[in-house]
Design a protein around this motif. Structure first.
Motif, PDB file in Angstrom:
ATOM      1  N   PHE A 318     -17.253 -26.329  12.182  1.00 21.04           N
ATOM      2  CA  PHE A 318     -18.423 -27.207  12.109  1.00 21.04           C
ATOM      3  C   PHE A 318     -19.127 -26.912  10.793  1.00 21.04           C
ATOM      4  N   SER A 319     -19.766 -27.917  10.232  1.00 26.19           N
ATOM      5  CA  SER A 319     -20.424 -27.720   8.946  1.00 26.19           C
ATOM      6  C   SER A 319     -21.885 -28.144   9.011  1.00 26.19           C
ATOM      7  N   ALA A 320     -22.680 -27.564   8.109  1.00 22.59           N
ATOM      8  CA  ALA A 320     -24.095 -27.922   7.970  1.00 22.59           C
ATOM      9  C   ALA A 320     -24.291 -28.517   6.577  1.00 22.59           C
ATOM     10  N   PRO A 321     -25.438 -29.145   6.318  1.00 22.43           N
ATOM     11  CA  PRO A 321     -25.642 -29.709   4.968  1.00 22.43           C
ATOM     12  C   PRO A 321     -25.464 -28.682   3.849  1.00 22.43           C
ATOM     13  N   ALA A 322     -25.743 -27.412   4.123  1.00 26.30           N
ATOM     14  CA  ALA A 322     -25.579 -26.387   3.079  1.00 26.30           C
ATOM     15  C   ALA A 322     -24.116 -26.182   2.689  1.00 26.30           C
ATOM     16  N   ASP A 323     -23.198 -26.770   3.466  1.00 24.30           N
ATOM     17  CA  ASP A 323     -21.764 -26.628   3.153  1.00 24.30           C
ATOM     18  C   ASP A 323     -21.247 -27.751   2.255  1.00 24.30           C
ATOM     19  N   ILE A 324     -22.153 -28.544   1.717  1.00 26.54           N
ATOM     20  CA  ILE A 324     -21.673 -29.736   0.990  1.00 26.54           C
ATOM     21  C   ILE A 324     -20.859 -29.369  -0.257  1.00 26.54           C
ATOM     22  N   PHE A 325     -21.195 -28.239  -0.888  1.00 27.57           N
ATOM     23  CA  PHE A 325     -20.390 -27.837  -2.051  1.00 27.57           C
ATOM     24  C   PHE A 325     -18.971 -27.491  -1.581  1.00 27.57           C
ATOM     25  N   THR A 326     -18.904 -26.713  -0.502  1.00 29.86           N
ATOM     26  CA  THR A 326     -17.601 -26.340   0.055  1.00 29.86           C
ATOM     27  C   THR A 326     -16.759 -27.582   0.361  1.00 29.86           C
ATOM     28  N   LEU A 327     -17.386 -28.559   0.997  1.00 27.35           N
ATOM     29  CA  LEU A 327     -16.634 -29.746   1.398  1.00 27.35           C
ATOM     30  C   LEU A 327     -16.146 -30.518   0.168  1.00 27.35           C
ATOM     31  N   ASN A 328     -16.974 -30.526  -0.878  1.00 26.97           N
ATOM     32  CA  ASN A 328     -16.542 -31.203  -2.103  1.00 26.97           C
ATOM     33  C   ASN A 328     -15.439 -30.429  -2.816  1.00 26.97           C
ATOM     34  N   TYR A 329     -15.510 -29.110  -2.767  1.00 21.43           N
ATOM     35  CA  TYR A 329     -14.428 -28.304  -3.362  1.00 21.43           C
ATOM     36  C   TYR A 329     -13.105 -28.579  -2.625  1.00 21.43           C
ATOM     37  N   ARG A 330     -13.179 -28.684  -1.300  1.00 14.64           N
ATOM     38  CA  ARG A 330     -11.951 -28.987  -0.546  1.00 14.64           C
ATOM     39  C   ARG A 330     -11.392 -30.354  -0.940  1.00 14.64           C
ATOM     40  N   ARG A 331     -12.299 -31.320  -1.119  1.00 17.06           N
ATOM     41  CA  ARG A 331     -11.831 -32.646  -1.568  1.00 17.06           C
ATOM     42  C   ARG A 331     -11.190 -32.530  -2.943  1.00 17.06           C
TER      43      ARG A 331
END
Ligand code: FES
Ligand SMILES: [Fe+2]
Length: 351
Positions: A318-331
């Motif tokens: 599960f992710s929170a808004p603070a994980d947005i960098f992580t999610l973009n790195y995965r993309r």
């Protein structure tokens, strides 16, 4: 008895993990520190994605990366001897050119014109940048990292002793730029920091991801440094960096360059850099401070499960808004992986 046919017809759709591993084989990773390689000195052993390598600087000063296994009878070239423009095997003394790996001497043959013409050591491309020696196992999908914010002025780099961490490249990069863990993991080095993470402004372009944050001096080790702007810049697969712009000192950098020994085990090359006119602390001091931070991370990161990002969602997260960098790195990483598939393997993996 009919042999079982294992042909191209059996090929299955590649998983994201397959594509990610493939992309890493086509990516640059560091395998040694430039300062550790003396011209004509002792070679070093390295491992990149399971491939055993020898890294050395020939007598002419050129860094070289080659397969560690001698193609004569398999001796370990990392205990061999380096010559002016070749490396010599410790077993029967065959020598291989540091440029193209061609065998240039077989001591047991009287007439060196009779060297088996195809005898060759496998070599890999080499670049030196940021105080490190970089290589790639296959044709690189992108040129070696060159960040514009580091091109604008001249930097002096100091590379730390590499760290060993039994997790993958992506997990390592994600930790480096994660900000929600500061108040829990870095209580000592950073002092009390806010738990609430402000809305993060993250941008991505291809394999690059950026985020800018303001650093308030706080009460930890950095309290005397005053305020700074921190530019986080990660590039898939394996560059993570923070470039600090201090109001009072100028620009400095800390950057991590994890090298995948395997899919789930990295050797973390990392270092600091100061702009030549930086007026704050020395490189040695900054390296020490950043090392304290890194060493706080290691006990958390080395016990993460799974040991690498679950690229095929095989584990629930599960992710929170603070994980947005992580999610973009995965993309960014998947974007690189799909481009690698398209460029070198001809299939349209974008879907
Ligand atoms: S094994 Fe290397 S020269 Fe024989
Ligand atoms: Fe951390």
């Amino acid at each position: 008895m009919a042999a079982t046919l294992l042909t191209a017809e059996t090929h299955e759709k590649k998983t994201n993990r397959d594509l990610v591993e493939q992309a890493m084989r086509h990516s640059w990773f560091p395998v040694a520190r430039s300062a550790d390689l003396v011209a004509g000195g002792k070679p070093e052993a390295a491992v990149l994605l399971g491939v055993q390598l020898v890294v050395y600087r020939d007598g002419n000063g050129n860094a070289a990366v080659a397969s560690r296994r001698c193609p004569h009878r398999g001796a370990d070239l990392s205990i061999g001897e380096v010559h002016e423009s070749s490396i010599g095997c410790p077993y029967h003394g065959w020598q291989f050119s540091s440029g193209d790996g061609l065998c240039v001497r077989v001591p047991s043959i009287e007439d060196q014109g009779k060297i088996p013409p195809k005898a060759r050591l496998k070599t890999f491309p080499v670049e030196e940048r940021y105080g490190l020696v970089w290589t790639a196992l296959e044709d690189p999908i992108e040129p070696l990292y060159q960040l514009p914010e580091w091109e604008a002025e001249e930097f002096v780099w100091l590379q730390a002793d590499p760290l060993d961490s039994p997790v993958g490249v992506a997990v390592t990069v994600e930790n480096f730029r994660d900000v929600a863990h500061f108040p829990f993991v870095h209580k000592v080095s950073m002092g009390p920091t806010p738990e609430v993470v402000e809305p993060l402004k993250v941008t991505r372009d291809g394999s690059h991801v950026w985020m800018t944050r303001e650093l308030n001096a706080g009460t930890g080790e950095w309290a005397d440094d005053g305020d700074a702007t921190m530019k986080y810049h990660c590039v898939a697969p394996g560059l993570s960096s923070i470039t600090y712009d201090y109001e009072q000192f100028g620009r400095r950098v800390v950057a991590g360059f994890p090298c995948p020994i395997s899919f789930e085990h990295v050797k973390i090359f990392w270092g600091v850099a100061n702009a030549v006119d930086y007026s704050g602390a020395t490189l040695e001091h900054n390296l020490h401070i950043e090392e304290v931070v890194y060493l706080e991370d290691i006990p958390i990161v080395e016990n993460l499960q799974p040991r690498e990002v679950p690229w095929d969602a095989e584990v629930e997260e599960f992710s929170a808004p603070a994980d947005i960098f992580t999610l973009n790195y995965r993309r960014a990483f998947l974007d690189l992986a799909r481009r690698t598939e398209e460029k070198f393997y001809g299939s349209n993996a974008a879907e």
